[in-house]
Scaffold this motif. Structure first.
Motif, short mmCIF file in Angstrom:
data_model
loop_
_atom_site.label_atom_id
_atom_site.label_comp_id
_atom_site.label_asym_id
_atom_site.label_seq_id
_atom_site.Cartn_x
_atom_site.Cartn_y
_atom_site.Cartn_z
N GLY A 608 0.79 -1.22 0.00
CA GLY A 608 0.00 0.00 0.00
C GLY A 608 0.82 1.27 0.00
N ASP A 609 2.15 1.17 -0.03
CA ASP A 609 3.02 2.35 -0.01
C ASP A 609 3.15 2.89 -1.43
OD1 ASP A 609 5.23 4.17 0.14
OD2 ASP A 609 5.87 3.18 1.98
N HIS A 610 2.75 4.15 -1.60
CA HIS A 610 2.75 4.75 -2.94
C HIS A 610 4.15 5.07 -3.44
CE1 HIS A 610 -1.66 5.24 -3.07
NE2 HIS A 610 -1.57 5.50 -1.78
N ARG A 611 5.15 4.95 -2.61
CA ARG A 611 6.51 5.32 -3.02
C ARG A 611 7.24 4.21 -3.79
NH1 ARG A 611 8.85 6.65 2.75
NH2 ARG A 611 7.68 4.72 3.11
N VAL A 612 6.87 2.95 -3.56
CA VAL A 612 7.68 1.85 -4.07
C VAL A 612 7.73 1.77 -5.59
CG1 VAL A 612 7.48 0.41 -2.01
CG2 VAL A 612 5.74 0.25 -3.79
N ALA A 613 6.74 2.33 -6.27
CA ALA A 613 6.73 2.28 -7.74
C ALA A 613 7.79 3.19 -8.34
CB ALA A 613 5.35 2.66 -8.26
N PHE A 614 8.27 4.15 -7.57
CA PHE A 614 9.23 5.13 -8.07
C PHE A 614 10.60 4.81 -7.46
CE2 PHE A 614 5.00 6.95 -7.42
CZ PHE A 614 4.63 7.21 -8.74
N ASN A 615 11.32 3.87 -8.08
CA ASN A 615 12.51 3.31 -7.44
C ASN A 615 13.74 3.36 -8.33
OD1 ASN A 615 12.47 0.90 -9.15
ND2 ASN A 615 10.65 0.32 -7.96
N VAL A 637 4.56 10.91 -6.28
CA VAL A 637 4.06 10.20 -5.11
C VAL A 637 2.83 10.91 -4.54
CG1 VAL A 637 4.57 9.50 -2.74
CG2 VAL A 637 6.31 9.22 -4.51
N LEU A 638 2.93 12.22 -4.38
CA LEU A 638 1.81 13.00 -3.83
C LEU A 638 0.60 12.95 -4.76
CD1 LEU A 638 3.79 16.09 -2.46
CD2 LEU A 638 2.79 14.25 -1.13
N LYS A 639 0.86 12.95 -6.06
CA LYS A 639 -0.24 12.86 -7.02
C LYS A 639 -0.94 11.51 -6.94
CE LYS A 639 1.54 16.23 -10.37
NZ LYS A 639 2.12 16.42 -11.73
N GLU A 640 -0.17 10.45 -6.73
CA GLU A 640 -0.75 9.12 -6.59
C GLU A 640 -1.60 9.03 -5.33
OE1 GLU A 640 -0.81 6.10 -8.36
OE2 GLU A 640 -0.33 7.54 -9.94
N ILE A 641 -1.10 9.63 -4.25
CA ILE A 641 -1.87 9.63 -3.00
C ILE A 641 -3.16 10.42 -3.19
CG2 ILE A 641 -1.88 10.43 -0.61
CD1 ILE A 641 1.16 9.95 -0.60
N GLU A 642 -3.05 11.58 -3.83
CA GLU A 642 -4.23 12.41 -4.08
C GLU A 642 -5.25 11.65 -4.92
OE1 GLU A 642 -5.02 17.00 -5.45
OE2 GLU A 642 -3.57 15.84 -6.60
N LYS A 643 -4.77 10.99 -5.94
CA LYS A 643 -5.66 10.22 -6.81
C LYS A 643 -6.38 9.12 -6.03
CE LYS A 643 -5.49 7.25 -10.94
NZ LYS A 643 -4.59 6.66 -11.96
N ALA A 644 -5.62 8.44 -5.18
CA ALA A 644 -6.20 7.34 -4.40
C ALA A 644 -7.22 7.85 -3.39
CB ALA A 644 -5.09 6.58 -3.68
N VAL A 645 -6.91 8.97 -2.74
CA VAL A 645 -7.79 9.49 -1.69
C VAL A 645 -9.07 10.08 -2.28
CG1 VAL A 645 -7.97 11.24 0.12
CG2 VAL A 645 -5.91 9.86 -0.06
N LEU A 646 -8.98 10.58 -3.51
CA LEU A 646 -10.17 11.15 -4.16
C LEU A 646 -11.04 10.10 -4.84
CD1 LEU A 646 -8.66 14.37 -5.78
CD2 LEU A 646 -10.22 14.26 -3.84
#
Length: 703
Positions: A608-615, A637-646
């Motif tokens: 569930g960590d949005h950072r791992v895809a950007f490695n 990363v922040l955009k992915e979190i925003e997308k998921a939360v929305l």
């Protein structure tokens, strides 16, 4: 403060017939003692202004603030009115004056106390003609009464309480449909009610202990102007002993001064970012910033230092001791630090004092974990909420914020911003890889970056080029232990002290076991190790001898070690930077290096960590690691979190609109559940065993 704000107990017929806890304690005495402690807390913590300001924010008409304040204060004072219940007196207190009620069923008091409080104020509200104002105040009244209802339990769902009570007592408006029509519930009302709950249960507890244990709390562990000056002078003595400002120390000195300068011109703001390279002295800089805030705001009187790992707590405790020596009033509150032992003389009262100090954070400096902070801010139990009022008018330093569950970053920063404004909390958020979480907010005016010349510091050769990154192993694909051993044997000829990190504990253990027979200076370090062994190993790294240290992620953030070379299984980019910070910290080696490899699947470990895809498998993120431009890493990363939360598709419980609905409904239970940092289904087992500490003696200081 005038006593006129408090309702007379005579109005409720509270006389000498009613008992509170024992046959010797009258209810009226307990309520008066509770009020006395409540007023003492308000004065000591400068809370009256905070409460008045919070009430003004919810008083839309600007005419009912005095009444709301009276309701707030009397929710504390009148919390035990339900003990006038004859059945309670007969069955719980064995009060002979009410012997005829011994066979009754309802011996509870919290619910009856809430009803008595509601009935008193409904009479006052009945004179209000305007329906909007009336129902808004009724909702506030029931919100406050709910704290009385739950003062011996835990907070749940206010809406359920309203629905239940409207059927019994008043023609309440339709809670589900008309709530927003009459009252716009937001973070501020939630925080005000949490503060009320904290003050109520704390004042009640202090008053109860004063009578039951004959123990009176005299100090809440707060700083006055004299103490602030004393601590500042002690810190200046420490700073005067800094090494000569040349080389890396010159950069550290510049950063220290720049952060202080930018703080002093933004004292009216509440949230400060301290983004500084690993090894730049963030701990010392943050302590200086806290002292400057205390010096320039008379209302501020306590400092909280928050960490994601217990290892950092212990390490920073030692820094505080080094700086302030015997003048420090500091307390570590976490899952591994016990209460201080009492001397045999007056042992019972000393234990009571230690227990109360830990329960209510009676120290000027509190060092604790992010889990404990979130329990205080969002928890529902009494133990969670006892110290909440201590956060008001405090400086809160949050270290390594990127370590927090990033699915909560949006909710977290929204609450930090509201808590900061409502309770006058000054947050200092710091890391070498700092995500700017105000990205999620519409209004970012209250956020201040203390390091303006970021590139100047991060791209200095002392930080940027202190450690070389080698990706050749990573380009080979998945590696096994035999390949790592071959690489290790080769580089060990050049680098005596090597750090190897695995992201899976089992891999670290298996590699350690396979290596321990090859060298007699191989050590292992994980989150399972006790404090004595951990400090023993850390001290070993400081010796001028060869050493191979095999570790898990516990080594990443802030652990005070300095190795010549490192090998690391890739995970998240900020994790790679933190690991590199353990290599060549003193800048004495010109060719220090970290070799990255790929063994265990980070996606499975960092679920569930949005950072791992950007490695580091991607060239773009290798470049970011080399140039230290971590904002380019956090943008996607922040955009992915925003997308998921929305997006509801990622789960209803993770949706921002759904979370805001919890706040609108004052659903304490679901807010706490959502804001749980570590969702663990496990439980703790205690296995007592003996440890031979003889090999640690002289190396480790035992408390």
């Amino acid at each position: 403060m005038s006593d006129d704000i408090f309702v007379s107990l005579d109005h409720f017929g509270v006389d000498e017939r009613y008992l509170a806890h024992t046959p010797d304690e009258m209810l009226s005495d307990h309520l008066e003692e509770t009020k006395a402690y409540f007023l003492k807390i308000l004065e000591a913590k400068n809370l009256e202004v905070i409460i008045e300001s919070s009430i003004e924010n919810i008083d839309i008409d600007n005419v009912h603030a005095p009444l709301i304040k009276e309701m707030f204060y009397n929710a504390v004072y009148l919390h035990d009115l339900g003990k006038t219940n004859p059945c309670f007196q007969a069955r719980k207190m064995q009060n002979i004056l009410f012997e005829s009620f011994k066979k009754c069923d309802d011996s509870f008091h919290s619910h009856r106390g809430a009803l008595a409080y509601i009935s008193y104020y409904l009479e006052k509200l009945d004179v209000i003609v305007d329906d909007d104002a009336y129902y808004r105040l009724v909702y506030i009244l029931y919100g406050f009464a709910y704290q009385i209802e739950k003062h011996h339990g835990r907070l749940g769902k206010l809406e359920e309480y309203l629905e239940k009570e409207k059927k019994k007592h008043i023609a309440f408006f339709n809670v589900k449909e008309d709530l927003e029509k009459y009252f716009k519930v937001d973070f501020s009302f939630y925080i005000l009610n949490k503060l009320l709950f904290s003050l109520l249960i704390s004042s009640d507890y202090y008053a109860t202990i004063a009578y039951m244990a004959n123990f009176r709390v005299k100090s809440f562990g707060l700083m006055d102007s004299r103490r602030k000056k004393e601590l500042q002078e002690k810190f200046q003595v420490f700073v005067s002993c800094f090494p000569k400002p040349e080389g890396i120390n010159e950069l550290r000195n510049e950063m220290f001064c720049e952060a202080e300068k930018n703080l002093l011109v933004n004292l009216n703001q509440n949230i400060f970012y301290l983004e500084a390279p690993t090894g730049s002295g963030k701990t010392t800089t943050s302590i200086n910033l806290a002292l400057k805030l205390l010096e320039n705001d008379a209302a501020l009187n306590k400092v909280f230092y928050i960490f994601p790992f217990n290892t950092l707590v212990e390490q920073t405790k030692n820094v505080f001791k080094e700086i302030f020596e015997d003048v420090i009033d500091m307390q570590v509150i976490n899952s591994v630090t016990p209460l201080p032992e009492a001397d045999q003389e007056e042992e019972e009262s000393r234990y009571e004092k230690s227990y109360m100090s830990r329960l209510f954070y009676h120290s000027e400096f509190i060092l604790t974990t992010h889990v404990r902070l979130f329990d205080i801010l969002f928890g529902t139990t009494k133990e969670d909420n006892f110290p909440l009022w201590q956060l008001a008018n405090s400086v809160v330093i949050i270290d390594e914020i990127q370590s927090y569950n990033n699915t909560l970053w949006w909710y977290m920063i929204a609450f930090f911003e509201k808590y900061a404004k409502t309770l006058n909390i000054k947050f200092i958020i710091m890391s070498a890889t700092l995500p700017k979480l105000d990205y999620f907010l519409n209004d970012t005016k209250g956020f201040v970056e203390l390091i303006q010349r970021r590139d100047y510091f991060f791209k200095s050769p002392y930080f940027k080029d202190r450690v070389k990154a080698d990706f050749s192993l990573l380009d080979e694909g998945k590696v096994d232990f035999e390949r790592l051993k071959a690489v290790l044997e080769k580089i060990h000829r050049k680098y005596p002290k090597i750090l190897i990190e695995f992201i899976k504990k089992q891999s670290a253990r298996e590699f350690y076991e396979s290596m321990s027979g090859l060298y007699d200076y191989v050590y292992e370090l994980s989150g399972d190790d006790n404090k004595a062994y951990r400090q023993f190993v850390i001290n070993k790294t400081k010796e001028n001898k060869p050493m191979i240290l095999i570790a898990t992620q516990v080594i990443e953030a802030g652990v005070d070690i300095d190795m010549d070379c490192g090998l690391k299984d890739i995970s998240t980019l900020d994790g790679e930077e933190q690991f590199m910070g353990r290599i060549n910290r003193s800048c004495k080696k010109e060719d220090a290096m970290v070799l990255f490899f790929d063994m265990d699947d980070a996606v499975k470990i960092y679920k569930g960590d949005h950072r791992v895809a950007f490695n580091l498998k991607q060239q773009k993120y290798r470049d970011i690691l080399l140039t230290k431009e971590y904002r380019k890493f956090y943008e996607p990363v922040l955009k992915e979190i925003e997308k998921a939360v929305l997006n509801y598709d990622h789960g209803l419980e993770n949706n921002i609109e759904h979370f805001q609905e919890y706040i609108r409904r004052m659903n304490y239970q679901e807010i706490a559940k959502t804001m749980t940092l570590i969702d663990s289904q496990s439980f703790t087992l205690y296995f007592p065993f003996q440890i031979d500490i003889s090999k640690y003696e002289g190396v480790v200081e035992f408390d």
